[in-house]
Design a protein around this motif. Structure first.
Motif, PDB file in Angstrom:
ATOM      1  N   ARG A  31      -9.684  -6.882  -4.963  1.00  0.00           N
ATOM      2  CA  ARG A  31      -9.966  -6.278  -3.639  1.00  0.00           C
ATOM      3  C   ARG A  31      -9.340  -6.217  -3.138  1.00  0.00           C
ATOM      4  N   GLY A  32      -8.133  -4.456  -3.916  1.00  0.00           N
ATOM      5  CA  GLY A  32      -7.657  -3.414  -3.418  1.00  0.00           C
ATOM      6  C   GLY A  32      -6.185  -3.656  -3.120  1.00  0.00           C
ATOM      7  N   ARG A  33      -5.650  -5.147  -3.923  1.00  0.00           N
ATOM      8  CA  ARG A  33      -4.250  -5.584  -3.319  1.00  0.00           C
ATOM      9  C   ARG A  33      -3.870  -5.861  -4.144  1.00  0.00           C
ATOM     10  N   LEU A  34      -2.399  -4.987  -4.762  1.00  0.00           N
ATOM     11  CA  LEU A  34      -2.272  -5.184  -6.686  1.00  0.00           C
ATOM     12  C   LEU A  34      -1.201  -5.820  -6.351  1.00  0.00           C
ATOM     13  N   LEU A  35      -0.158  -6.979  -5.928  1.00  0.00           N
ATOM     14  CA  LEU A  35       0.652  -7.531  -5.832  1.00  0.00           C
ATOM     15  C   LEU A  35       0.931  -8.005  -6.932  1.00  0.00           C
ATOM     16  N   SER A  36       0.094  -8.770  -8.214  1.00  0.00           N
ATOM     17  CA  SER A  36      -0.202  -9.259  -9.044  1.00  0.00           C
ATOM     18  C   SER A  36       0.331  -8.420 -10.370  1.00  0.00           C
ATOM     19  N   PHE A  37       0.965  -7.344  -9.797  1.00  0.00           N
ATOM     20  CA  PHE A  37       0.688  -6.233 -11.202  1.00  0.00           C
ATOM     21  C   PHE A  37       2.181  -6.073 -10.944  1.00  0.00           C
ATOM     22  N   ASP A  38       2.384  -5.331 -11.985  1.00  0.00           N
ATOM     23  CA  ASP A  38       3.463  -4.566 -12.204  1.00  0.00           C
ATOM     24  C   ASP A  38       3.009  -2.606 -11.881  1.00  0.00           C
ATOM     25  N   LEU A  39       4.153  -1.966 -10.829  1.00  0.00           N
ATOM     26  CA  LEU A  39       3.038  -0.816 -10.271  1.00  0.00           C
ATOM     27  C   LEU A  39       3.753  -0.551 -11.199  1.00  0.00           C
ATOM     28  N   ASP A  40       4.039   0.205 -12.841  1.00  0.00           N
ATOM     29  CA  ASP A  40       4.303   0.656 -13.315  1.00  0.00           C
ATOM     30  C   ASP A  40       3.338   1.109 -14.440  1.00  0.00           C
ATOM     31  N   ALA A  41       3.970   2.660 -14.209  1.00  0.00           N
ATOM     32  CA  ALA A  41       2.818   3.904 -14.438  1.00  0.00           C
ATOM     33  C   ALA A  41       2.804   3.956 -15.956  1.00  0.00           C
ATOM     34  N   ALA A  42       4.228   3.086 -16.741  1.00  0.00           N
ATOM     35  CA  ALA A  42       3.847   3.438 -18.305  1.00  0.00           C
ATOM     36  C   ALA A  42       3.543   2.444 -18.650  1.00  0.00           C
ATOM     37  N   GLN A  77       0.770  -1.391   0.532  1.00  0.00           N
ATOM     38  CA  GLN A  77      -0.124  -0.334  -0.109  1.00  0.00           C
ATOM     39  C   GLN A  77       0.796   1.276  -0.133  1.00  0.00           C
ATOM     40  N   VAL A  78       1.644   1.251   0.575  1.00  0.00           N
ATOM     41  CA  VAL A  78       2.593   2.643   1.008  1.00  0.00           C
ATOM     42  C   VAL A  78       3.400   2.296  -0.319  1.00  0.00           C
ATOM     43  N   ARG A  79       3.575   1.371  -0.685  1.00  0.00           N
ATOM     44  CA  ARG A  79       3.904   1.727  -2.807  1.00  0.00           C
ATOM     45  C   ARG A  79       3.660   2.532  -3.539  1.00  0.00           C
ATOM     46  N   VAL A  80       1.966   1.766  -3.625  1.00  0.00           N
ATOM     47  CA  VAL A  80       1.617   2.455  -4.434  1.00  0.00           C
ATOM     48  C   VAL A  80       0.825   4.289  -4.299  1.00  0.00           C
ATOM     49  N   TRP A  81       0.997   4.178  -2.489  1.00  0.00           N
ATOM     50  CA  TRP A  81       0.955   5.568  -2.709  1.00  0.00           C
ATOM     51  C   TRP A  81       2.045   6.088  -3.425  1.00  0.00           C
ATOM     52  N   GLY A  82       3.251   5.877  -3.833  1.00  0.00           N
ATOM     53  CA  GLY A  82       4.278   6.429  -3.911  1.00  0.00           C
ATOM     54  C   GLY A  82       3.741   6.691  -5.611  1.00  0.00           C
ATOM     55  N   LEU A  83       3.922   5.251  -6.223  1.00  0.00           N
ATOM     56  CA  LEU A  83       3.372   5.554  -7.706  1.00  0.00           C
ATOM     57  C   LEU A  83       2.343   6.262  -7.394  1.00  0.00           C
ATOM     58  N   ALA A 102      -6.246   4.043 -12.767  1.00  0.00           N
ATOM     59  CA  ALA A 102      -5.960   2.631 -12.794  1.00  0.00           C
ATOM     60  C   ALA A 102      -5.918   2.253 -11.906  1.00  0.00           C
ATOM     61  N   VAL A 103      -5.031   2.283 -10.929  1.00  0.00           N
ATOM     62  CA  VAL A 103      -5.373   1.724  -9.413  1.00  0.00           C
ATOM     63  C   VAL A 103      -6.252   1.805  -8.719  1.00  0.00           C
ATOM     64  N   HIS A 104      -6.808   2.359  -9.151  1.00  0.00           N
ATOM     65  CA  HIS A 104      -8.218   2.896  -7.810  1.00  0.00           C
ATOM     66  C   HIS A 104      -9.112   1.177  -9.105  1.00  0.00           C
ATOM     67  N   GLY A 105      -9.182   1.324  -9.866  1.00  0.00           N
ATOM     68  CA  GLY A 105      -9.877   0.698 -10.970  1.00  0.00           C
ATOM     69  C   GLY A 105      -9.517  -0.864 -10.335  1.00  0.00           C
ATOM     70  N   LEU A 106      -8.224  -1.584 -10.629  1.00  0.00           N
ATOM     71  CA  LEU A 106      -8.243  -2.289  -9.859  1.00  0.00           C
ATOM     72  C   LEU A 106      -8.231  -2.768  -8.763  1.00  0.00           C
ATOM     73  N   GLU A 107      -8.100  -2.178  -8.356  1.00  0.00           N
ATOM     74  CA  GLU A 107      -8.385  -2.406  -6.447  1.00  0.00           C
ATOM     75  C   GLU A 107      -9.519  -2.268  -5.701  1.00  0.00           C
ATOM     76  N   ASP A 108     -10.779  -2.405  -6.903  1.00  0.00           N
ATOM     77  CA  ASP A 108     -12.134  -1.957  -7.363  1.00  0.00           C
ATOM     78  C   ASP A 108     -12.691  -3.219  -7.086  1.00  0.00           C
ATOM     79  N   HIS A 109     -11.589  -3.580  -8.484  1.00  0.00           N
ATOM     80  CA  HIS A 109     -11.933  -5.370  -9.069  1.00  0.00           C
ATOM     81  C   HIS A 109     -12.304  -6.587  -7.855  1.00  0.00           C
ATOM     82  N   SER A 110     -13.114  -6.941  -8.550  1.00  0.00           N
ATOM     83  CA  SER A 110     -13.769  -7.689  -7.201  1.00  0.00           C
ATOM     84  C   SER A 110     -12.408  -9.323  -7.115  1.00  0.00           C
ATOM     85  N   MET A 111     -12.085  -9.041  -8.110  1.00  0.00           N
ATOM     86  CA  MET A 111     -10.671 -10.023  -8.427  1.00  0.00           C
ATOM     87  C   MET A 111      -9.958  -9.967  -7.291  1.00  0.00           C
TER      88      MET A 111
END
Length: 812
Positions: free
Chosen positions: A526-537, A498-504, A515-524
């Motif tokens: 639910r708030g954790r983006l561990l399976s996604f590269d935190l790459d702005a590009a 979550q701290v990494r997401v704040w920085g991104l 895009a971050v919020h859309g992923l976090e809100d997805h029911s599959m």
């Protein structure tokens, strides 16, 4: 009728005016038993509160109203009887017998302790006409004062030789003993020395000029109408509700720790603004019930003001216990599952050790704020929570709650039969903290902090025993905007991410944030983006593609396509023999695949997922097509490549055959697994149709043959419970082996199936012990890999055993 204000002792004074003379009290036979000693929770709470109030008034403890304790009206008539050549003027109460009995016991206790019990005093002429045993017991008390060294009154009384054994079955006597113990307990709270303090108390009870405990006595002149009047009076109103009892007890308890203005604020608002707050919920409940009745559907849970108060206060008191780190305080006996009453818990949380108890003072501030915040600002919770949250959905605006039934958490608290879930409790606590005067975060900061909290708690296993640890983290996050992954109580890996997401977000554009919020809100997810590269590009494009393919109707194709990019299975135990892949139907399995673990451990799924999303995006961009067609083409292309070089490993079978994929279960597979040796082998690759080992199993490869080969007309479905029964074809049983299939027949099998098995062993390549072999080759030093499709081989084998004589492609 004319009323006379008096005390218990004052009843027996020389009457003035038209008040009748009284020389004794007799509870008439039409009255019920003395009931203030019953053991149920509601009566116990009332008794303790009543005894404490009376004893404090008698002993002069703090918190007693300046005008003394008033006990309403006592109705009754005076009947003159002659005994032993003397006239006895007996008061027969029609209403008030419970209070009079309690006052008799209080005066007997205090007089005994003070050493002034006079057996001939008229106030001791107290009797019951309901039962002889109760009458004799009251007479025995007149004769036997309670010694100061006696301890608990009931124990001393029942141990005396004058206490008769049959008395133990009299409910009135049993209740009187319980009340005496309650009086004794209340006295011990404030009396340092029994005899000295009792003498003071007795003097206060005798004070007629400034009575400490008083009531209005209304004599009934026409005793002939007594029973009719009794029936009318005892049906004139409703019993006190649990909330009314609680409210009176709490108001009484807070007297000793609140300033007079604060105490008046509590009393005024309990009957004013706070009641108005919950009245809105009751009105809404009535409208919903009427609408449900008109529509002929089941109505929602009924909400009443009293019930709403009790549920909301129950939540607040439990929060206070967590703040105090006193989770065991709710139990009077945890082993026996006996909880303290809410009155007791409220006293411990809000009064504690008195005005010097800082924890209790902090709890009182929180308790009052939790009510006043909805009243002083003129904002009803429903309107506030509609601005903060919404149910489901994605996009900008109020934060989606992914597992709640409604955005109004106060409304859920006061109306739900099951109450708030633990995550909802933490979110409601967060909102209350954010509304503290002088500590309110900005609207944007609050949205970010609540989003982070939702991400941490909604899909987590929140444990009640750890709630005292969670609350400080919630306060630090919501009030101060700080989430230190090393000094917080939630999952450290998730908090760090979550701290990494704040920085991104802070370093990127609004497009990345959305895009971050859309992923976090997805029911599959639910708030954790561990399976996604935190790459702005790349994140916005990948998030948009994920939204296209991660939908229920494409879940089976999505899982198959993802497996073409790598073994993303999750280790769930049994020395890696039990692993999880995404279910074709159950979303929960995908949520576990995509969110459980650390960012480091999620490399197994993040790499394949990012590659798949990039491939899907590229194919969609290349020409007019659909996400369904793209996922299907990815799997077909991959399988064609494997087939072109005759390479059939376990991943091929799960991608090629829908029957081999998990559907009704959580995606759990069980079998021999070695990541360095290619993953799963072929023997014992079982699907677990559930979440635990008591569910049904199927051999994945046999099920693929049965399903995709249409074998239901000739073979049993390969599904079993505990014992592997394989797939039955007439009397033969087919099971999957590492190098092929075993075919077994019982000793008493008929000639037809024996002939079919013999024919199979002539036609197919078999081992010395009769296994039907699949062509394989070694790949380096690893296990052998199938070089022919064993599912197709199994289909031909089963139809041959069934006597359908397929065109054999595999012969000896």
């Amino acid at each position: 009728m004319k009323g006379h204000q008096t005390t218990y002792l004052g009843l027996f004074d020389e009457p003035k005016g038209d008040r009748p003379r009284i020389t004794g009290i007799e509870i008439p036979i039409i009255q019920r038993d003395y009931a203030q000693g019953r053991a149920d929770d509601e009566t116990t709470a009332i008794r303790r509160r009543f005894a404490r109030m009376l004893v404090r008034a008698a002993y002069g403890a703090a918190g007693v109203p300046q005008g003394g304790v008033g006990l309403d009206f006592v109705y009754g008539g005076v009947h003159v009887r002659k005994r032993d050549a003397h006239e006895h003027h007996l008061l027969e109460p029609l209403d008030g017998q419970q209070r009079l009995t309690t006052l008799f016991l209080l005066h007997w206790y205090v007089a005994s302790r003070a050493g002034v019990l006079d057996r001939d005093a008229e106030w001791l002429q107290f009797s019951y006409a309901t039962r002889p045993s109760a009458r004799y017991f009251a007479a025995a008390l007149r004769e036997h004062p309670l010694p100061n060294e006696a301890g608990m009154p009931s124990a001393w009384i029942t141990d005396q030789p004058w206490y008769l054994y049959p008395w133990q079955d009299d409910p009135t006597i049993a209740s009187m003993l319980v009340m005496l113990d309650a009086i004794h307990d209340a006295a011990l709270e404030i009396a340092a020395t029994a005899e000295a303090d009792a003498a003071v108390a007795w003097a206060r009870l005798r004070d007629r000029a400034a009575p400490k405990i008083w009531f209005h006595f209304l004599p009934v002149a026409d005793l002939g109408r007594g029973e009719d009047l009794y029936l009318k009076m005892n049906s004139r109103g409703k019993a006190l509700t649990k909330f009314e009892v609680f409210k009176a007890d709490l108001e009484d308890a807070l007297t000793s720790v609140l300033a007079p203005t604060q105490h008046q604020h509590v009393i005024r608002n309990f009957d004013g603004a706070w009641t108005d707050l919950f009245w809105e919920y009751e009105k809404a409940s009535r409208k919903a019930a009427a609408a449900a009745e008109e529509a002929g559907v089941r109505p929602p849970p009924k909400v009443t003001v009293d019930g709403a108060f009790m549920r909301y206060i129950g939540f607040l008191i439990e929060v206070c216990e967590w703040r105090d780190r006193e989770t065991g305080r709710r139990w009077s006996d945890k082993e026996q599952q006996h909880e303290r009453t809410l009155e007791e818990r409220a006293r411990l949380a809000l009064v504690g050790r008195g005005t010097d108890d800082q924890r209790a003072a902090s709890n009182r501030d929180f308790f009052l704020h939790a009510f006043d915040t909805w009243c002083q600002k003129g904002e009803h919770p429903t309107a506030v929570f509609d601005q903060l949250f919404r149910v489901g959905d994605v996009g900008t605006g109020p934060l989606p709650l992914l597992v709640s039934a409604a955005p109004d958490l106060v409304g859920i608290c006061v109306s739900s039969e099951n109450g708030l879930t633990l995550p909802e409790m933490l979110l409601l606590y967060a909102v209350l903290l954010a509304r503290q005067p002088g500590r309110e975060p900005s609207k944007s900061d609050l949205h970010r902090r609540l989003r982070t909290l939702r991400n941490l708690v909604e899909s987590a296993v929140i444990q009640r025993k750890r709630m005292p640890d969670y609350l400080p983290t919630v306060e630090s996050l919501v009030v101060d905007g700080v989430l230190d992954e090393k000094q917080q109580s939630f999952n450290a890996d998730w908090a760090a991410d979550q701290v990494r997401v704040w920085g991104l977000i802070d370093q990127s554009s609004a497009e990345v944030r959305d895009a971050v919020h859309g992923l976090e809100d997805h029911s599959m997810v639910r708030g954790r983006l561990l399976s996604f590269d935190l790459d702005a590009a790349t994140l916005p494009r990948r998030a948009a593609t994920f939204a296209l393919v991660a939908v229920p109707e494409l879940r089976d194709l999505f899982g198959a396509a993802l497996l073409t990019y790598g073994d993303y299975s999750r280790d769930v135990g049994w020395e890696s023999r039990k692993r999880q892949l995404g279910s074709s139907e159950l979303e929960e399995s995908w949520r576990e695949i995509l969110t459980i673990g650390s960012r480091e451990s999620m490399t197994r799924v993040r790499g394949p997922l990012m590659e798949l999303l990039d491939d899907v995006e590229a194919r969609l961009t290349a020409g007019p097509t659909s996400a369904r067609d793209v996922l299907t083409k990815i799997s077909l292309d991959w399988c064609a490549e494997r087939e072109s070089r005759s390479h059939f490993d376990w991943r091929y079978y799960l991608v090629r055959y829908p029957g081999a994929r998990s559907k009704v279960g959580q995606g759990f597979y069980h079998g021999e697994y070695d990541a360095a040796d290619g993953g799963f082998g072929y023997a014992g690759l079982h699907i677990l149709h559930g979440s635990h080992y008591s569910a049904y199993f199927s051999d994945a490869l046999l099920l693929a043959a049965w399903t995709d080969g249409g074998l239901s007309d000739v073979a049993s479905k390969p599904q079993w419970y505990r014992v592997n029964t394989g797939m039955a074809v007439r009397q033969a049983t087919v099971k999957c082996a590492e190098d092929g299939f075993s075919v077994q027949v019982p000793d008493d099998a008929d000639a037809e199936i024996r002939a079919a098995v013999a024919r199979v062993r002539e036609v197919y390549r078999t081992s010395d012990d009769g296994r039907v072999l699949v062509k394989q080759r070694r790949s380096g030093a690893g296990r052998p890999i199938d070089s022919e499709d064993r599912v197709q081989l199994c289909i031909r084998l089963v139809r041959d055993l069934a006597g359908q004589q397929p065109d054999h492609a595999t012969r000896r």
